[in-house]
Design a protein around this motif. Structure first.
Motif, PDB file in Angstrom:
ATOM      1  N   TRP A 179       0.700   3.694  16.829  1.00  0.00           N
ATOM      2  CA  TRP A 179       2.690   2.967  17.437  1.00  0.00           C
ATOM      3  C   TRP A 179       3.228   3.789  15.879  1.00  0.00           C
ATOM      4  O   TRP A 179       4.553   4.002  16.096  1.00  0.00           O
ATOM      5  CB  TRP A 179       2.961   1.373  17.039  1.00  0.00           C
ATOM      6  N   GLY A 180       2.552   4.178  15.264  1.00  0.00           N
ATOM      7  CA  GLY A 180       2.968   4.724  13.926  1.00  0.00           C
ATOM      8  C   GLY A 180       3.764   4.042  12.836  1.00  0.00           C
ATOM      9  O   GLY A 180       4.063   4.964  11.407  1.00  0.00           O
ATOM     10  N   TYR A 181       3.249   2.727  13.068  1.00  0.00           N
ATOM     11  CA  TYR A 181       3.212   2.228  12.255  1.00  0.00           C
ATOM     12  C   TYR A 181       2.684   2.589  10.608  1.00  0.00           C
ATOM     13  O   TYR A 181       1.004   2.090  11.104  1.00  0.00           O
ATOM     14  CB  TYR A 181       3.641   0.651  12.091  1.00  0.00           C
TER      15      TYR A 181
ATOM     16  N   GLY B 295       6.490   7.281   9.438  1.00  0.00           N
ATOM     17  CA  GLY B 295       5.290   7.687   8.995  1.00  0.00           C
ATOM     18  C   GLY B 295       5.084   8.843   7.614  1.00  0.00           C
ATOM     19  O   GLY B 295       4.263   9.515   7.280  1.00  0.00           O
TER      20      GLY B 295
ATOM     21  N   CYS C 194      10.920  -1.692   8.421  1.00  0.00           N
ATOM     22  CA  CYS C 194       9.696  -0.260   9.066  1.00  0.00           C
ATOM     23  C   CYS C 194      10.100   0.218  10.060  1.00  0.00           C
ATOM     24  O   CYS C 194      10.522  -0.225  10.985  1.00  0.00           O
ATOM     25  CB  CYS C 194       8.954  -0.579   8.676  1.00  0.00           C
TER      26      CYS C 194
ATOM     27  N   VAL D 157      -1.601   5.636   9.863  1.00  0.00           N
ATOM     28  CA  VAL D 157      -0.664   4.980  10.605  1.00  0.00           C
ATOM     29  C   VAL D 157      -1.618   4.478  11.548  1.00  0.00           C
ATOM     30  O   VAL D 157      -2.751   5.616  12.203  1.00  0.00           O
ATOM     31  CB  VAL D 157       0.255   5.547  10.918  1.00  0.00           C
TER      32      VAL D 157
ATOM     33  N   ALA E 260       8.801   3.378  11.229  1.00  0.00           N
ATOM     34  CA  ALA E 260       7.695   4.083  12.111  1.00  0.00           C
ATOM     35  C   ALA E 260       8.144   5.382  11.594  1.00  0.00           C
ATOM     36  O   ALA E 260       7.065   6.416  13.011  1.00  0.00           O
ATOM     37  CB  ALA E 260       6.864   3.309  13.275  1.00  0.00           C
TER      38      ALA E 260
END
Ligand code: SF4
Length: 65
Positions: A30-32, A15, A11, A27, A13
């Motif tokens: 950190w956008g994960y 999004g 991944c 998410v 990230a």
């Protein structure tokens, strides 16, 4: 039963998955993606498949369990 899983190594990230499947995926800061552990409801299976197909790194998977 189908579940959404994320490979945290693959991944990046982006999004994108959360944009395609906001009903299930959020998410973190950190956008994960944060995915639910429970089964994907039948009504969201098509969107879940679309989200998996949209993932540019193939990190998001829809798995039959
Ligand atoms: S679309 Fe794929 S790479 Fe992007 S956040 Fe979702 S799982 Fe990670």
């Amino acid at each position: 039963m189908n579940r959404v899983t994320v490979d945290p190594i693959a991944c990046r990230a982006h999004g994108l998955c959360a944009d395609v499947l906001p009903e299930l995926i959020t998410v973190d800061e950190w956008g994960y993606p944060v995915v639910p552990g429970e089964a994907v409801p039948e009504s969201l299976l098509a969107e879940a498949r679309r989200a998996a197909a949209a993932c540019p790194t193939l990190a998001l998977r829809l798995r039959k369990t």
